[in-house]
Scaffold this active site. Structure first.
Site, mmCIF file in Angstrom:
data_model
loop_
_atom_site.group_PDB
_atom_site.id
_atom_site.type_symbol
_atom_site.label_atom_id
_atom_site.label_comp_id
_atom_site.label_asym_id
_atom_site.label_seq_id
_atom_site.Cartn_x
_atom_site.Cartn_y
_atom_site.Cartn_z
ATOM 1 N NE ARG A 72 33.447 25.555 64.904
ATOM 2 C CZ ARG A 72 34.470 26.181 64.349
ATOM 3 N NH1 ARG A 72 35.682 25.723 64.483
ATOM 4 N NH2 ARG A 72 34.282 27.289 63.663
ATOM 5 C CE LYS A 126 30.663 26.068 59.341
ATOM 6 N NZ LYS A 126 31.647 27.114 59.622
ATOM 7 N NE ARG A 166 40.772 30.821 58.704
ATOM 8 C CZ ARG A 166 39.605 30.183 58.783
ATOM 9 N NH1 ARG A 166 39.427 29.248 59.690
ATOM 10 N NH2 ARG A 166 38.637 30.457 57.959
HETATM 11 C C1 UD1 Z 1 35.531 31.433 54.711
HETATM 12 C C2 UD1 Z 1 34.785 30.230 55.234
HETATM 13 C C3 UD1 Z 1 35.706 29.025 55.328
HETATM 14 C C4 UD1 Z 1 36.380 28.774 53.968
HETATM 15 C C5 UD1 Z 1 37.063 30.041 53.464
HETATM 16 C C6 UD1 Z 1 37.645 29.891 52.076
HETATM 17 C C7 UD1 Z 1 33.156 31.283 56.682
HETATM 18 C C8 UD1 Z 1 32.634 31.485 58.052
HETATM 19 N N1 UD1 Z 1 34.256 30.553 56.550
HETATM 20 O O1 UD1 Z 1 36.525 31.748 55.676
HETATM 21 O O2 UD1 Z 1 34.928 27.882 55.691
HETATM 22 O O3 UD1 Z 1 37.361 27.763 54.116
HETATM 23 O O4 UD1 Z 1 36.105 31.136 53.437
HETATM 24 O O5 UD1 Z 1 36.654 29.526 51.176
HETATM 25 O O6 UD1 Z 1 32.551 31.732 55.723
HETATM 26 N N2 UD1 Z 1 43.380 36.097 54.291
HETATM 27 C C9 UD1 Z 1 44.344 37.060 54.483
HETATM 28 N N3 UD1 Z 1 43.985 38.251 55.063
HETATM 29 C C10 UD1 Z 1 42.700 38.521 55.423
HETATM 30 C C11 UD1 Z 1 41.699 37.527 55.228
HETATM 31 C C12 UD1 Z 1 42.072 36.316 54.648
HETATM 32 O O7 UD1 Z 1 45.517 36.858 54.153
HETATM 33 O O8 UD1 Z 1 42.434 39.617 55.935
HETATM 34 C C13 UD1 Z 1 43.755 34.793 53.704
HETATM 35 C C14 UD1 Z 1 43.491 33.634 54.680
HETATM 36 O O9 UD1 Z 1 44.550 33.472 55.583
HETATM 37 C C15 UD1 Z 1 43.333 32.465 53.747
HETATM 38 C C16 UD1 Z 1 42.655 33.093 52.526
HETATM 39 O O10 UD1 Z 1 42.882 34.497 52.622
HETATM 40 O O11 UD1 Z 1 44.591 31.948 53.358
HETATM 41 C C17 UD1 Z 1 41.164 32.803 52.455
HETATM 42 O O12 UD1 Z 1 40.523 33.350 53.569
HETATM 43 P P1 UD1 Z 1 39.038 33.925 53.532
HETATM 44 O O13 UD1 Z 1 38.467 33.830 52.151
HETATM 45 O O14 UD1 Z 1 39.031 35.246 54.207
HETATM 46 O O15 UD1 Z 1 38.291 32.872 54.446
HETATM 47 P P2 UD1 Z 1 37.284 33.150 55.627
HETATM 48 O O16 UD1 Z 1 36.326 34.213 55.248
HETATM 49 O O17 UD1 Z 1 38.020 33.279 56.899
#
Ligand code: UD1
Length: 423
Positions: free
Chosen positions: A401, A22, A123
């Site tokens: 989902r 996914k 997030r």
């Molecule tokens: C992706 C996955 C999700 C998984 C996560 C971590 C997808 C669609 N989803 O989510 O299933 O749980 O990776 O492996 O691929 N953060 C910030 N600022 C930002 C972006 C992220 O502080 O701009 C923080 C987030 O709040 C979180 C951490 O970084 O605490 C990890 O987030 P991230 O790796 O970005 O996860 P996603 O890409 O949203």
């Protein structure tokens, strides 16, 4: 609303097919926005999140068709009619923000709603924003939307992420493929979904090196073309189904799963006393039906560490382990919503901040439960496989989902599980 009823029913035996990932597919689909030529994705999972991404791409003017019962996605962005990712779609699925980088690179501007919080944490998108600004974008927050512009086009830059965010890495890499010059992304995410995205972008003509390491280098090109790409196997679906025989006992082969995608998880599973063995078709997991697993300590980490997306499911196993386990959640601040539901089934869990202490009990008892996110929901189904009596999992739309045919896949190995259509 539909619900799923699981009745603890003894050992599971047989095969479970593992679908395409996914999270890889959700990053691959927006790559269509980078080219006027068709992008064909095979081995796509049949999930509501994938349909949501198709709707979002269509709202931007792209064409999308699901062929071969949804396993092939034909995407085309010959001409785009909008650059706005609406709040109505983004709030349903955070991965909608992955259109930001490609739109900016192709059209020179984009308006993407901020996703807001979700059940597992705040997030934010600051890392996406900082990275794209380093490439020359001007981004301002207005009316809940990130308004991004790159009047002079994007330019390659050296970017060091504060944290190796998966989504930020995907957005920055996609944007940099069409930027002028070289981009070096340090502290990039190393997840298999990034590797898969880069392979697809390379097939489209992008010049990228270093995927799967912390340093990704992208040499911008004038244009990208079409490609046909097979989506990598879903490591989270694999880990989830590896836990089914670990919890209920039995002998199950997860066909199409790749052990290399889940090494840290598989090591922990083996440490509980469960047998894990790669086969030429996938991964085989065995556990004697009456044996109790041993307690282990788990800390979620970025890849190649133990994935946060398998923490809830692992907790379901550890509720019946012999001894006391601790689970440390380091990626999301609020990801123990499943704990109180597992406690309704008789589990002994204490949560303090980012740590859950699980004291194993000899067995769980079925109960009506519900969950607030995808992985939490499936953890309750797993727990129900070994519980005495009936477990009714409500709010099944979370499962739709991310897990295709969960009822068919588990009943195929002998689980007593059915979906009850709601009003
Ligand atoms: C992706 C996955 C999700 C998984 C996560 C971590 C997808 C669609 N989803 O989510 O299933 O749980 O990776 O492996 O691929 N953060 C910030 N600022 C930002 C972006 C992220 O502080 O701009 C923080 C987030 O709040 C979180 C951490 O970084 O605490 C990890 O987030 P991230 O790796 O970005 O996860 P996603 O890409 O949203």
């Amino acid at each position: 609303m539909d619900s799923i009823v699981v009745t603890g029913n003894g050992p599971l035996r047989g095969e479970i097919p593992i679908a395409g990932a996914k999270n890889a597919c959700l990053a691959l689909m927006p790559a269509t926005l980078l080219t006027e030529e068709p992008l064909i994705l095979t081995n796509a999972p049949r999930l509501s999140d994938i349909r949501t991404m198709s709707l979002l791409l269509e709202s931007l003017g792209a064409d999308s068709a699901a062929l071969q019962e949804g396993q092939v996605l034909a995407l085309s962005s010959h001409s785009l009619s909008s650059t706005r990712a609406d709040y109505d779609i983004v709030r349903k699925m955070r991965a909608s923000n992955l259109v930001l980088g490609p739109l900016l690179a192709r059209e020179g501007h984009a308006e993407v709603s901020l996703p807001g919080g979700c059940a597992i944490g705040a997030r934010p998108m600051d890392l996406h924003q900082d990275g794209l600004e380093a490439l020359g974008a001007e981004i301002e927050l207005r009316d809940g939307y990130l308004h991004a512009r790159a009047p002079g086009g994007l330019r390659g830059a050296r970017i060091a992420l504060r944290f190796p965010s998966v989504g930020a890495t995907e957005n920055i890499v996609m944007a940099a493929t069409l930027a002028k010059g070289t981009t070096v992304l340090e502290n990039a995410a190393r997840e298999p979904e990034i590797v898969d995205l880069v392979r697809c972008l390379r097939a489209m003509g992008a010049q990228i090196e270093g995927e799967g390491t912390s340093r990704i280098e992208i040499q911008g090109v004038e244009r990208l073309g079409g490609a046909t790409h097979r989506v990598v196997a879903d490591r989270i679906e694999l880990g989830t189904y590896m836990l089914a025989p670990a919890i209920a006992g039995g002998d199950v082969e997860c066909v199409g799963g790749e052990i290399d995608l889940v090494r840290a998880f598989a090591d922990k599973l083996e440490a509980t006393g469960v047998s894990v063995e790669p086969t030429d078709r996938g991964v085989r997991v065995r556990k004697a039906p009456d044996a109790r697993v041993r307690a282990v300590d788990v800390t979620t980490e970025v890849f190649p560490g133990f994935p946060t997306d398998l923490q809830a499911q692992m907790m379901a196993l550890l509720t019946t382990a012999e001894g006391v386990s601790t689970l440390h959640e380091t990626i999301f601040e609020n990801r123990f919503m499943h704990a109180p539901e597992l406690m309704r089934m008789g589990a002994d869990i204490e949560v303090h901040g980012g740590t859950a202490t699980v004291t194993g009990v000899p067995g769980l008892k079925g109960a009506p439960v519900m969950a607030t996110d995808l992985r939490a929901s499936v953890s309750l189904i797993l727990a129900g496989l070994a519980a005495e009596g009936e477990t009714v999992v409500n709010r099944v739309y979370h499962l739709d989902r991310g897990y295709e045919h969960v009822v068919g896949k588990l009943s195929g190995v002998g689980a007593k599980i059915e979906r009850i259509r709601g009003a």
